[in-house]
Structures are given as structure tokens and as C-alpha cells.
Design a protein around this motif. Structure first.
Motif, PDB file in Angstrom:
ATOM      1  N   ALA A  39       0.841  -1.213   0.000  1.00 26.76           N
ATOM      2  CA  ALA A  39       0.000   0.000   0.000  1.00 26.76           C
ATOM      3  C   ALA A  39       0.870   1.255   0.000  1.00 26.76           C
ATOM      4  O   ALA A  39       0.551   2.238  -0.672  1.00 26.76           O
ATOM      5  N   GLU A  40       1.989   1.213   0.724  1.00 25.02           N
ATOM      6  CA  GLU A  40       2.908   2.357   0.719  1.00 25.02           C
ATOM      7  C   GLU A  40       3.539   2.545  -0.651  1.00 25.02           C
ATOM      8  O   GLU A  40       3.670   3.680  -1.133  1.00 25.02           O
ATOM      9  N   ARG A  41       3.927   1.456  -1.298  1.00 25.89           N
ATOM     10  CA  ARG A  41       4.519   1.556  -2.633  1.00 25.89           C
ATOM     11  C   ARG A  41       3.506   2.083  -3.634  1.00 25.89           C
ATOM     12  O   ARG A  41       3.828   2.914  -4.498  1.00 25.89           O
ATOM     13  N   ASP A  44       3.079   5.819  -3.033  1.00 24.92           N
ATOM     14  CA  ASP A  44       4.255   6.538  -3.523  1.00 24.92           C
ATOM     15  C   ASP A  44       4.210   6.672  -5.044  1.00 24.92           C
ATOM     16  O   ASP A  44       4.472   7.743  -5.601  1.00 24.92           O
ATOM     17  N   GLU A  45       3.853   5.600  -5.736  1.00 22.10           N
ATOM     18  CA  GLU A  45       3.775   5.653  -7.201  1.00 22.10           C
ATOM     19  C   GLU A  45       2.667   6.582  -7.667  1.00 22.10           C
ATOM     20  O   GLU A  45       2.801   7.250  -8.693  1.00 22.10           O
ATOM     21  N   ALA A  46       1.569   6.639  -6.929  1.00 23.68           N
ATOM     22  CA  ALA A  46       0.487   7.559  -7.294  1.00 23.68           C
ATOM     23  C   ALA A  46       0.966   9.008  -7.196  1.00 23.68           C
ATOM     24  O   ALA A  46       0.640   9.838  -8.058  1.00 23.68           O
ATOM     25  N   ALA A  66      -2.769  -0.855 -10.694  1.00 26.17           N
ATOM     26  CA  ALA A  66      -2.251  -0.829  -9.322  1.00 26.17           C
ATOM     27  C   ALA A  66      -2.066   0.608  -8.854  1.00 26.17           C
ATOM     28  O   ALA A  66      -2.488   0.978  -7.763  1.00 26.17           O
ATOM     29  N   VAL A  67      -1.439   1.438  -9.668  1.00 28.45           N
ATOM     30  CA  VAL A  67      -1.188   2.834  -9.291  1.00 28.45           C
ATOM     31  C   VAL A  67      -2.495   3.619  -9.241  1.00 28.45           C
ATOM     32  O   VAL A  67      -2.655   4.522  -8.419  1.00 28.45           O
ATOM     33  N   MET A 158      11.437  -4.248  -3.325  1.00 27.79           N
ATOM     34  CA  MET A 158      11.980  -3.311  -4.304  1.00 27.79           C
ATOM     35  C   MET A 158      13.444  -3.668  -4.553  1.00 27.79           C
ATOM     36  O   MET A 158      14.140  -4.074  -3.646  1.00 27.79           O
ATOM     37  N   ALA A 159      13.853  -3.502  -5.800  1.00 27.91           N
ATOM     38  CA  ALA A 159      15.223  -3.819  -6.158  1.00 27.91           C
ATOM     39  C   ALA A 159      16.206  -2.843  -5.570  1.00 27.91           C
ATOM     40  O   ALA A 159      15.947  -1.748  -5.252  1.00 27.91           O
TER      41      ALA A 159
END
Length: 159
Positions: A39-41, A44-46, A66-67, A158-159
Motif C-alpha cells: 500500500a505504501e509503494r 508513492d507511485e500515485a 495498481a497505481v 523493491m530492487a
């Protein structure tokens, strides 16, 4: 627009910590089974998407599914969203397309990720990839790995 040489991994600094947390909570509340880290990722992407859309005038951008969950949660915090857009210099309208015109192709997502880079951020490739552009359900976890028992959805680290 030239892409900056050093891209920021996160855009969460564009919101207060409390505001970011409230949007994350809404992503989780409205999408059962998504874990906190995912949810945090998504949130952040949004924010990165809004930053790109505010600076990429004349370009058609669209979020992955997803975003889009994060963008909708952000928009529902109208005062915060209005403030974010003001800080970016331009209000980003949400203009949904009808099913007959909706085009979900990799080129559009690639174009959007390029705009995010142009705004100074590194997109989270997992949340913009083809699996993230499918319907997200807690049961199938974006066709990714689920936590033990399948009760929550988690993206790869995340990479």
C-alpha cells in the motif's frame, strides 16, 4: 524534457507523513488483503504519477491499475490533493475513459514511466509492469507471491 541524471526513489516527501499515512490507510481499506508495504509503494507511485502529469503538459499519461488505486485514494483526500497539485504547479484532473476507448497497452505505460523519470523520480517497475495492469485481488495478489495462507497481498521487494 530532459530526464534528470539522479532520480529520486520516492516522492512521499511531497506529502506530510500524516497525509501519506492516511492515503496508505485508504488504499488498504478499499483493497482488502493488500499489506502495508505494498500500500505504501502504491501510494508513492500515485504521487509520482501526479508529479509527472503536472509537469508533462500535452502528454497523455495513465496509471497502471495498481497505481490507479493509489491515485483514487489520494484524490479522495481532496484538500491534500489540491495542495499537492498546487505545489507541483498544475492541477491534475482525473478524466476516466469509457470502456470503448480505454486502451491499456505497454506503450502507454512506458510513456508514463518516461514522464515519471522526466519529473525526477524512478518508477517502481513492478507497479508499472504488465502484472500490475491486471485486476488486483487479494486472492491472486497481482499474480504474484502471497503471504502464507494467501490472506494478504505482497509485492516482491523493491530492487
Amino acid at each position: 524534457m530532459t530526464t534528470p541524471t539522479t532520480l529520486e526513489a520516492s516522492a512521499r516527501h511531497l506529502l506530510s507523513a500524516e497525509g501519506f499515512s492516511r492515503v496508505v490507510h485508504l488504499v488498504q481499506r478499499d483493497n482488502e488483503g493488500i499489506d502495508l508495504a505494498l500500500a505504501e509503494r502504491i501510494t508513492d507511485e500515485a504521487i509520482k504519477f501526479v508529479a509527472a502529469a503536472a509537469t508533462a503538459t500535452g502528454r497523455h499519461l495513465r496509471p497502471s491499475k495498481a497505481v490507479d488505486m493509489g491515485w483514487h485514494a489520494l484524490i479522495l483526500h481532496t484538500a491534500m490533493y489540491r495542495g499537492l497539485c498546487a505545489s507541483l504547479g498544475r492541477f491534475v484532473d482525473h478524466r476516466p475513459e469509457g470502456p470503448e476507448t480505454l486502451r491499456r497497452d505497454a506503450d502507454t505505460l512506458d510513456h508514463t514511466m518516461d514522464a515519471i523519470r522526466g519529473a525526477g523520480y524512478e518508477p517502481d517497475a513492478y507497479l508499472w509492469g504488465p502484472l500490475a495492469d491486471t485486476e488486483i485481488h487479494a486472492g491472486d495478489c497481482m499474480h504474484s507471491e502471497c503471504t502464507e495462507g494467501g490472506s494478504a497481498c505482497a509485492a516482491p521487494p523493491m530492487a
